[in-house]
Design an enzyme around this catalytic site. Structure first.
Site, PDB file in Angstrom:
ATOM      1  N   ASP A  95      25.880  51.451  14.898  1.00 48.21           N
ATOM      2  CA  ASP A  95      27.103  50.705  14.622  1.00 48.21           C
ATOM      3  C   ASP A  95      26.876  49.285  14.115  1.00 48.21           C
ATOM      4  OD1 ASP A  95      28.909  52.750  15.323  1.00 48.21           O
ATOM      5  OD2 ASP A  95      28.515  52.361  17.436  1.00 48.21           O
ATOM      6  N   ASP A 147      29.811  59.437  10.705  1.00 46.58           N
ATOM      7  CA  ASP A 147      30.236  58.030  10.698  1.00 46.58           C
ATOM      8  C   ASP A 147      29.114  57.112  10.196  1.00 46.58           C
ATOM      9  OD1 ASP A 147      31.076  59.786  12.743  1.00 46.58           O
ATOM     10  OD2 ASP A 147      32.067  58.212  13.865  1.00 46.58           O
TER      11      ASP A 147
HETATM   12  N1  GLY Z   1      32.691  55.640  14.581  1.00 43.86           N
HETATM   13  C1  GLY Z   1      33.432  56.024  15.724  1.00 43.86           C
HETATM   14  C2  GLY Z   1      34.731  56.611  15.388  1.00 43.86           C
HETATM   15  O1  GLY Z   1      35.073  56.872  14.255  1.00 43.86           O
HETATM   16  O2  GLY Z   1      35.461  56.855  16.326  1.00 43.86           O
END
Ligand code: GLY
Length: 415
Positions: A123, A186
């Protein structure tokens, strides 16, 4: 003027064809520059209200619980930490407010503290690109560049050369849930930080890692029907794909709406950064699969395969991510038909999000309502979530720049 008339006619015809093929999709007119500015100004008012309600700079808004009007702020550190600073940078860009710029700087500076602890997840891209990345894009502040390079280097330590991807969730390896190496869709979004670092430095390893990650993800995570798996589990020594799973979707084989959105956005961005047409084709295919499943009001249910549809929550965050990605695709494509197609869909998505059904109005301090974070765990369901607002304001600012460029009779510069 002649161009403008031709353009409108083409758009209208396209709109008719698209809506006819889809049955009862809601019809919307295209946006004017004045309307876009009005929407951005509305976001500014909301943002100023939130600034007053926040205490200090070491926390950032994440969600608004159902019984509250105000953002619940979380200490800096979680994956959503960069979105608030990013919103402030976009509001500054869209309005020119120096007051908002000062707030953007203050919230951005606080985020650096995360780098003093070992990297915990992929992240870092979301966190630093949205805050420092936008700050650097708008100010060229050398301190931001330095921080972006440190964050990218930290992220690069999660890269596994045997697999060819970044490890998304180290914690899920330790607890043996998605082990020994996991990569989530993601994670495509976090490649932007690596691409940025390769441009800001002479070290091309970041570029190579990002390209490898995008290629391996394309090979293993895109299904034959052009929807995406949320989680891929790999052997960390041989790189063999072991298992396909979900964490936030309805089931391992279902289509989690936001995951599909991350894929579309991620491959559009990948094409912008590499000019590799393979990525543009993937983005196109993922977009087509998304549109095929999309609800009549252009905002998807949280998972396209939830059997409870229509009695299940929507996810406005997926709609804002896709609207922003579609605007980028409309700029990246050269052929007019494709440009128009993406532009028309993006404008409709933004119209729907800006309608009383999704705009919070006087209900609370968010821009948007009806986002869903993690339905299977019953967390952050059908409430305002900060990343929905981030991609909504990003899309509005993108649309504003496109309209301004068209009015000035020139192409939009790359982001
Ligand atoms: N990247 C985490 C989500 O989309 O919830």
């Amino acid at each position: 003027m002649k161009i403008k008339i031709k353009y409108s006619l083409f758009t209208s015809v396209l709109l008719l064809v698209v809506s006819a093929s889809l049955g009862q999709q809601q019809e919307y007119a295209s946006w004017t520059l004045e309307e876009v500015q009005e929407a951005i100004d509305h976001c500014k008012v909301k943002t100023e209200r939130t600034i007053v309600n926040l205490e200090g700079y070491d926390k950032s808004p994440r969600t608004i619980p159902a019984d509250s009007k105000h953002w619940e702020a979380k200490p800096t550190g979680g994956w959503t930490s960069g979105f608030w600073a990013g919103i402030l940078w976009y509001v500054y860009e869209g309005t020119g407010s120096e007051k908002i710029k000062i707030e953007a700087e203050k919230f951005t500076n606080e985020i650096e503290t995360i780098l003093s602890v070992p990297v915990k997840s992929h992240d870092l891209g979301f966190i630093f690109q949205c805050s420092y990345g936008n700050g650097y894009r708008l100010t060229k502040n050398g301190a931001y560049k330095k921080t972006l390079l440190i964050a990218a280097d930290s992220l690069s330590h999660l890269y596994n050369p045997s697999v060819g991807t970044i490890l998304s969730w180290p914690a899920q390896v330790s607890n043996k849930v998605f082990s020994p190496h996991n990569t989530i869709i993601d994670n495509m979004m976090n490649l932007e930080l690596l691409f940025e670092a390769s441009k800001l430095s002479t070290n091309k390893k970041y570029y190579k890692m990002a390209v490898s990650h995008a290629n391996v993800t394309a090979k293993n995570q895109v299904r034959p029907n052009n929807t995406v798996y949320h989680v891929l589990i790999y052997d960390d020594r041989t790189g063999k794909a072991l298992r396909k799973a979900t964490h936030q979707g309805f089931s391992d084989e279902s289509v989690w709406a936001r995951g599909q959105g991350w894929g579309i956005y991620g491959y559009a961005m990948g094409y912008r950064e590499t000019a590799n047409r393979k990525y543009l084709k993937i983005a196109d295919k993922l977009a087509k699969a998304y549109l095929k499943r999309l609800s009549k009001d252009y905002v998807p249910f949280w998972d396209f395969d939830d059997p409870a549809i229509p009695n299940t929550p929507k996810d406005a965050s997926a709609a804002s991510i896709v609207a922003s990605a579609f605007l980028e695709l409309s700029e990246l494509h050269n052929k007019r038909a494709k440009k128009e197609l993406y532009r028309t869909w993006a404008e409709k998505m933004l119209r729907s999000l800006s309608s009383p059904s999704y705009l919070s109005g006087s209900r609370n301090d968010a821009f948007l309502i009806h986002s869903t974070g993690n339905k299977p765990r019953n967390r952050e369901v059908d409430i305002p979530i900060i990343y929905a607002d981030y991609y909504y304001i990003e899309a509005l600012v993108r649309l504003k720049k496109i309209l301004q460029s068209e009015m000035a009779g020139k192409q939009m510069p790359k982001r």
